[in-house]
Design a protein around this motif. Structure first.
Motif, mmCIF file in Angstrom:
data_model
loop_
_atom_site.group_PDB
_atom_site.id
_atom_site.type_symbol
_atom_site.label_atom_id
_atom_site.label_comp_id
_atom_site.label_asym_id
_atom_site.label_seq_id
_atom_site.Cartn_x
_atom_site.Cartn_y
_atom_site.Cartn_z
ATOM 1 N N PRO A 1 0.824 -1.217 0.000
ATOM 2 C CA PRO A 1 0.000 0.000 0.000
ATOM 3 C C PRO A 1 0.861 1.271 0.000
ATOM 4 C CG PRO A 1 0.005 -0.986 2.167
ATOM 5 C CD PRO A 1 0.766 -1.923 1.269
ATOM 6 N N VAL A 2 0.253 2.369 -0.385
ATOM 7 C CA VAL A 2 0.935 3.666 -0.394
ATOM 8 C C VAL A 2 0.323 4.577 0.658
ATOM 9 C CG1 VAL A 2 1.632 3.551 -2.800
ATOM 10 C CG2 VAL A 2 -0.580 4.492 -2.234
ATOM 11 N N HIS A 3 1.147 5.418 1.237
ATOM 12 C CA HIS A 3 0.677 6.339 2.265
ATOM 13 C C HIS A 3 1.390 7.677 2.095
ATOM 14 C CE1 HIS A 3 -1.224 2.997 4.270
ATOM 15 N NE2 HIS A 3 -0.095 2.331 4.206
ATOM 16 N N PRO A 4 0.664 8.778 2.206
ATOM 17 C CA PRO A 4 1.324 10.078 2.099
ATOM 18 C C PRO A 4 2.214 10.334 3.312
ATOM 19 C CG PRO A 4 -0.975 10.351 2.708
ATOM 20 C CD PRO A 4 -0.763 8.882 2.431
ATOM 21 N N GLY A 5 3.245 11.152 3.094
ATOM 22 C CA GLY A 5 4.119 11.555 4.191
ATOM 23 C C GLY A 5 3.429 12.570 5.074
ATOM 24 N N PRO A 6 4.088 13.035 6.147
ATOM 25 C CA PRO A 6 3.479 13.994 7.062
ATOM 26 C C PRO A 6 3.062 15.296 6.381
ATOM 27 C CG PRO A 6 5.668 13.301 7.838
ATOM 28 C CD PRO A 6 5.420 12.636 6.540
ATOM 29 N N ASP A 7 3.760 15.658 5.308
ATOM 30 C CA ASP A 7 3.424 16.890 4.593
ATOM 31 C C ASP A 7 2.403 16.666 3.483
ATOM 32 O OD1 ASP A 7 4.991 15.467 2.864
ATOM 33 O OD2 ASP A 7 6.276 17.161 2.305
ATOM 34 N N ARG B 1 -12.104 6.936 5.594
ATOM 35 C CA ARG B 1 -10.698 7.352 5.683
ATOM 36 C C ARG B 1 -10.466 8.654 4.918
ATOM 37 N NH1 ARG B 1 -10.092 1.981 4.674
ATOM 38 N NH2 ARG B 1 -9.393 2.362 2.532
ATOM 39 N N ALA B 2 -11.121 8.780 3.762
ATOM 40 C CA ALA B 2 -10.955 10.002 2.975
ATOM 41 C C ALA B 2 -11.551 11.198 3.709
ATOM 42 C CB ALA B 2 -11.644 9.829 1.611
ATOM 43 N N ARG B 3 -12.674 10.997 4.350
ATOM 44 C CA ARG B 3 -13.291 12.100 5.098
ATOM 45 C C ARG B 3 -12.363 12.573 6.221
ATOM 46 N NH1 ARG B 3 -19.397 12.678 7.179
ATOM 47 N NH2 ARG B 3 -19.126 14.718 8.136
ATOM 48 N N ALA B 4 -11.716 11.620 6.894
ATOM 49 C CA ALA B 4 -10.765 11.987 7.947
ATOM 50 C C ALA B 4 -9.571 12.734 7.385
ATOM 51 C CB ALA B 4 -10.311 10.727 8.688
ATOM 52 N N ALA B 5 -9.154 12.378 6.160
ATOM 53 C CA ALA B 5 -8.000 13.043 5.533
ATOM 54 C C ALA B 5 -8.345 14.431 5.023
ATOM 55 C CB ALA B 5 -7.472 12.185 4.396
ATOM 56 N N LEU B 6 -9.621 14.638 4.715
ATOM 57 C CA LEU B 6 -10.030 15.951 4.208
ATOM 58 C C LEU B 6 -10.201 16.902 5.373
ATOM 59 C CD1 LEU B 6 -12.621 14.789 1.548
ATOM 60 C CD2 LEU B 6 -10.402 15.832 1.107
ATOM 61 N N LEU C 1 -11.664 15.854 -12.747
ATOM 62 C CA LEU C 1 -10.377 15.242 -12.416
ATOM 63 C C LEU C 1 -9.310 15.611 -13.436
ATOM 64 C CD1 LEU C 1 -11.638 11.716 -11.317
ATOM 65 C CD2 LEU C 1 -10.690 13.494 -9.838
ATOM 66 N N SER C 2 -9.699 15.761 -14.690
ATOM 67 C CA SER C 2 -8.748 16.147 -15.732
ATOM 68 C C SER C 2 -8.289 17.586 -15.556
ATOM 69 C CB SER C 2 -9.378 15.993 -17.117
ATOM 70 O OG SER C 2 -9.689 14.650 -17.374
ATOM 71 N N ARG C 3 -9.213 18.460 -15.186
ATOM 72 C CA ARG C 3 -8.884 19.889 -15.019
ATOM 73 C C ARG C 3 -8.147 20.175 -13.723
ATOM 74 N NH1 ARG C 3 -14.068 20.603 -16.772
ATOM 75 N NH2 ARG C 3 -14.771 21.135 -14.702
ATOM 76 N N MET C 4 -8.523 19.476 -12.652
ATOM 77 C CA MET C 4 -7.957 19.769 -11.331
ATOM 78 C C MET C 4 -7.544 18.486 -10.616
ATOM 79 S SD MET C 4 -10.655 22.720 -10.189
ATOM 80 C CE MET C 4 -12.063 21.736 -10.677
ATOM 81 N N PRO C 5 -6.487 17.838 -11.075
ATOM 82 C CA PRO C 5 -6.079 16.579 -10.448
ATOM 83 C C PRO C 5 -5.667 16.746 -8.983
ATOM 84 C CG PRO C 5 -4.445 17.303 -12.056
ATOM 85 C CD PRO C 5 -5.630 18.202 -12.193
ATOM 86 N N GLU C 6 -5.261 17.951 -8.613
ATOM 87 C CA GLU C 6 -4.870 18.188 -7.218
ATOM 88 C C GLU C 6 -6.058 18.084 -6.256
ATOM 89 O OE1 GLU C 6 -5.920 22.199 -8.966
ATOM 90 O OE2 GLU C 6 -4.859 20.414 -9.667
ATOM 91 N N LEU C 7 -7.271 18.097 -6.786
ATOM 92 C CA LEU C 7 -8.479 17.960 -5.960
ATOM 93 C C LEU C 7 -9.113 16.567 -6.107
ATOM 94 C CD1 LEU C 7 -10.140 21.445 -6.559
ATOM 95 C CD2 LEU C 7 -8.707 20.723 -4.638
ATOM 96 N N ALA C 8 -8.306 15.594 -6.486
ATOM 97 C CA ALA C 8 -8.829 14.252 -6.765
ATOM 98 C C ALA C 8 -9.540 13.635 -5.564
ATOM 99 C CB ALA C 8 -7.705 13.345 -7.240
ATOM 100 N N LEU C 9 -8.936 13.722 -4.385
ATOM 101 C CA LEU C 9 -9.545 13.102 -3.205
ATOM 102 C C LEU C 9 -10.907 13.730 -2.917
ATOM 103 C CD1 LEU C 9 -9.183 11.014 -0.942
ATOM 104 C CD2 LEU C 9 -8.138 12.825 0.433
#
Length: 170
Positions: A49-55, A165-170, A134-142
């Motif tokens: 699995p992949v996980h984002p770093g602290p930043d 999990r996504a709600r907690a990350a947002l 998603l194509s226009r704003m990939p940075e807002l994918a989540l």
């Protein structure tokens, strides 16, 4: 050697056979039956699995994992892991943010072709509905995937858990 070549890919460089026939013959000779699934299983476990770093950023290894993991899970027939991976909104976020939106759609299509489940179908539909955003704003994918999936009810457990999990990350 003249028979090997390096190729840049998402998250790194891979070494491949220069000639396709050599790759095919090597696979036929050394990756038959159980060895085929076993090698892909070992790679799926390696990438994991992949996980984002602290930043909130992702390492090169995470990018490589995003590019490779579903492929190896399909070849190893790790159906449960595949469903969890493709249903994971944060996995989707990585793929989309790294410019692999269409690869993610392809992952869903391949997963559905060999292991059709409700959560995979719902995720694929959410990607299709969200494709322009998603194509226009990939940075807002989540956020985009979350907003699309929150209206899909009822959600099977892998997607329901991923949405929490996504709600907690947002």
């Amino acid at each position: 050697s003249d028979l090997l070549t390096e190729r840049a890919t998402a998250g790194g460089v891979v070494i491949r056979f220069f000639h396709r026939q050599l790759a095919d013959r090597s696979a036929a000779r050394f990756l038959t039956g159980r060895e085929f699934g076993g090698r892909h299983g070992a790679l799926a476990r390696y990438f994991g699995p992949v996980h984002p770093g602290p930043d909130g950023s992702y390492s090169r290894r995470d990018i490589r994992t995003a590019a490779e993991l579903p492929y190896h899970q399909i070849r190893a027939e790790y159906w449960e892991d595949l469903e969890l991976t493709v249903s994971d909104l944060q996995f989707g976020e990585i793929k989309i943010a790294c410019g692999m939106l269409h690869d993610f759609i392809h992952d869903c299509d391949q997963a559905l072709s060999v292991h059709p489940t409700g959560s995979l179908r719902i995720m694929r539909t959410a990607l299709a509905r969200s494709l322009p955003a998603l194509s226009r704003m990939p940075e807002l994918a989540l956020q985009t995937l979350y907003n699309t999936l929150i209206w899909s009810t009822p959600l099977p457990p892998p997607l329901g858990d991923a949405l929490s999990r996504a709600r907690a990350a947002l």
